[in-house]
Design a protein around this motif. Structure first.
Motif, short mmCIF file in Angstrom:
data_model
loop_
_atom_site.label_atom_id
_atom_site.label_comp_id
_atom_site.label_asym_id
_atom_site.label_seq_id
_atom_site.Cartn_x
_atom_site.Cartn_y
_atom_site.Cartn_z
N ILE A 18 -6.06 10.24 -4.18
CA ILE A 18 -5.51 9.61 -2.97
C ILE A 18 -4.93 8.24 -3.30
O ILE A 18 -3.85 7.86 -2.79
N ARG A 19 -5.62 7.50 -4.17
CA ARG A 19 -5.08 6.19 -4.56
C ARG A 19 -3.79 6.35 -5.35
O ARG A 19 -2.84 5.60 -5.16
N TYR A 20 -3.77 7.35 -6.23
CA TYR A 20 -2.54 7.59 -7.00
C TYR A 20 -1.39 7.98 -6.07
O TYR A 20 -0.25 7.56 -6.26
N ARG A 22 -0.74 7.20 -3.04
CA ARG A 22 -0.57 6.35 -1.84
C ARG A 22 0.88 6.34 -1.35
O ARG A 22 1.15 6.14 -0.17
N TYR A 24 2.62 8.84 -0.99
CA TYR A 24 2.83 10.11 -0.29
C TYR A 24 1.99 10.19 0.99
O TYR A 24 1.87 11.26 1.58
N ARG A 25 1.38 9.08 1.39
CA ARG A 25 0.41 9.14 2.49
C ARG A 25 1.03 9.65 3.78
O ARG A 25 0.40 10.42 4.51
#
Length: 604
Positions: A18-20, A22, A24-25
């Protein structure tokens, strides 16, 4: 690792992903929202069926009547309109979540693969010497594809199972807490069964993957060694070996299928238990007037809607865990740090002279301890420096240090008086042309390979470089000339032809420093002679550093350095070293059968 540890590890990997991702959030939120709305629409028809039953049974006293629609006909019409919009909404949001998740999967996997490749390309050569290329390909291809498969369907499945439990559970507890409790009772059994069967099936499918890997390896090796198989008339033997491997794969699959196929029927019985509890107890409550008949219909229909999606939970969880394991490998690869940093800002003056100085250079490989010790050596601008010595003496290590594949542990390397660490990597490596013993040609045409260092070069420059490398004669004889495909790694060309193309590629780059790392050790005498003629033509105004085992190829070098066990033992011209009667002279006698005096005469 316990199931709890695996879960913790998987959720940590999810957090890293999810951090990678971000950037694409918004897409992730949009896709997840469509999955939630689609599932809510998917559940609604069962509720409408219960309401319709309520309308038919209670008519003017139904739930819909209390909303202001008195006649049963109006109520049915309203329900029909609602049903249309709910089905349309479900279809629309199913289309949207499929488009969003699949496009997200494609975009993320493409960007992640490019990021991984770009990062790996920037790493030191030490990294590539420690990791197998097959392992890196598996990470950048198989692992990223595994993540893509999860995003393509598994992410939606997880979200929708969660929404189903929450939404259906809420409806159950509103209508009848008792029946809700009974309907939810099989869930722990279903979840336990899912993980139990996954645990039983996992080693069996691991065996399947091992067998298919062995089968693939057998096919790859046999296809690659077809000439050997034919020369030994071993076709029948190899066909039998393949049959054995193929049968082992079939048997492994059979065992795995026997376990996995039993899961759905057994879980179906747990679903039946929950369904019967709702059906019987809810029916009794309805007969006693404790439960509205429409509510009873809703509960009966929603029980299966609640429990059935859980049958696929094991497969979805397995897909999730595989994806998170792959994510860990991908992100771990992206986290690898460089040891040699491109922090130099200076560039070589143009035109560069090409003077190379090794000043008390020392280096040791961490794994083996081999390397070089206090090497002081100079290649004057426009001169030829030859490095000779036994295999493993440290000759190639000096070249790797010059190209900054590694940083020296002590001492300095300078080009035209500038320390190499002060030069940008681009400026440093643009100044050096490398022709190695193990020639690597890229799949494409001869033109593509010669022009690899100068993609904008015109045909005239390419032909000139080919002539200088004495490659043009054989290129001209080929049916398609420069457009002739070389095949994978240049397999369609002979070793000598590949070597000449490699030299042409380096010459077209036109570097002030040309490094030949045993460039003639694996070619025939004719090719060696051609390369020697080429070198005499191109040596003017260019610094050449040669590594050679054949001493006959370096007798005209301006300086010859003898490296032994990582140390500089001798240096001088061919004649001077013969007269010293040391390591070089001894090796010369071994290769030529000459005595020292005779060798001196040859040198003259």
């Amino acid at each position: 690792m316990s199931r709890a540890d695996e879960a913790i590890s998987s959720f940590r990997a999810l957090g890293r992903l999810i951090r990678y991702a971000r950037g694409y959030r918004r897409r992730i939120i949009a896709a997840a929202s469509c999955s939630v709305v689609n599932k809510l629409f998917d559940i609604a028809p069962e509720i409408l069926i219960g309401i319709a039953i309520d309308v038919v049974v209670n008519q003017e006293n139904s739930f819909v009547a209390r909303l202001g629609f008195q006649s049963p006909q109006e109520q049915i019409t309203i329900l029909a309109v609602l049903t249309f919009f709910i089905w349309a909404g479900e279809s629309i949001f199913e289309y949207l979540y499929m488009i969003l998740w699949r496009n997200l999967a494609q975009r993320l996997q493409a960007d992640m693969r490019l990021d991984a490749y770009t990062h790996v390309q920037s790493l030191d050569m030490a990294f590539f010497e420690a990791r197998s290329s097959g392992d890196l390909v598996a990470v950048m291809n198989d692992d990223i594809n595994q993540l893509e498969r999860f995003l393509d369907g598994g992410a939606n499945d997880l979200i929708q199972v969660f929404v189903t439990i929450v939404a259906v559970g809420a409806v159950f507890f509103v209508l009848s807490p008792l029946i809700a409790l009974l309907a939810f009772t099989p869930i722990p059994i279903i979840v336990w069964g899912a993980f139990y069967f996954q645990k039983r099936a996992a080693p069996l499918y691991n065996e399947v993957r091992q067998k298919v890997g062995a089968l693939g390896s057998r096919l790859s090796n046999n296809l690659g060694g077809m000439a050997t198989i034919k020369s030994f008339t071993a076709e029948l033997r190899e066909a039998e070996r393949l049959r054995v491997d193929s049968e082992a794969y079939v048997q492994a699959n059979r065992r795995a299928i026997a376990v996995s196929s039993a899961f759905i029927p057994i879980i179906r019985m747990a679903i039946l238990a929950g369904f019967l509890a709702t059906f019987v107890i809810g029916g009794m409550m309805t007969l006693r007037g404790e439960l509205n008949v429409g509510a009873y219909g809703v509960l009966v229909f929603l029980t299966q809607r609640l429990l059935w999606p859980l049958t696929g939970l094991a497969q979805t969880i397995d897909l999730f865990e595989r994806a998170m394991a792959s994510t860990r490998r991908i992100l771990d690869l992206l986290a690898v740090q460089r040891q040699v940093h491109d922090e130099g800002t200076r560039t070589l003056p143009q035109p560069a002279r090409g003077e190379v100085l090794f000043d008390q250079v020392s280096f040791r490989y961490p794994e083996s301890g081999a390397g070089v010790e206090q090497i002081s050596l100079q290649a004057d601008a426009g001169n030829t420096l030859a490095l000779v010595g036994a295999t493993g003496s440290g000759k190639s290590t000096l070249i790797k240090l010059l190209l900054r594949y590694y940083s020296p542990g002590a001492g300095r390397l300078l080009i035209d008086g500038i320390p190499v660490e002060e030069l940008s990597m681009h400026s440093l490596r643009q100044a050096i042309g490398l022709v190695s013993q193990d020639v690597f040609l890229f799949e494409g045409s001869i033109r593509d390979n010669i022009a690899y260092g100068r993609p904008d070069a015109d045909d005239a420059a390419i032909v000139e470089a080919a002539r200088a490398a004495e490659a043009w004669e054989f290129i001209e004889r080929l049916p398609n000339g420069l457009d002739t495909p070389v095949g994978e790694r240049g397999v369609r060309l002979s070793g000598g032809q590949r070597q000449r193309l490699s030299l042409a590629r380096a010459l077209l780059k036109d570097p002030p420093i040309l490094v030949l790392d045993e460039a003639t050790s694996a070619v025939d005498n004719e090719t060696e002679a051609a390369i020697q003629r080429s070198l005499r033509k191109i040596a003017h105004g260019r610094t050449i550093i040669m590594i050679a085992h054949r001493l006959s190829t370096i007798v005209h070098a301006d300086r010859i350095a003898v490296i032994d066990q990582g140390r500089l033992r001798e240096q001088g011209t061919h004649r001077e070293l013969i007269e010293q009667d040391g390591l070089y002279a001894a090796q010369w006698r071994v290769q030529t059968g000459a005595v020292s005096e005779g060798a001196s005469a040859v040198a003259d």
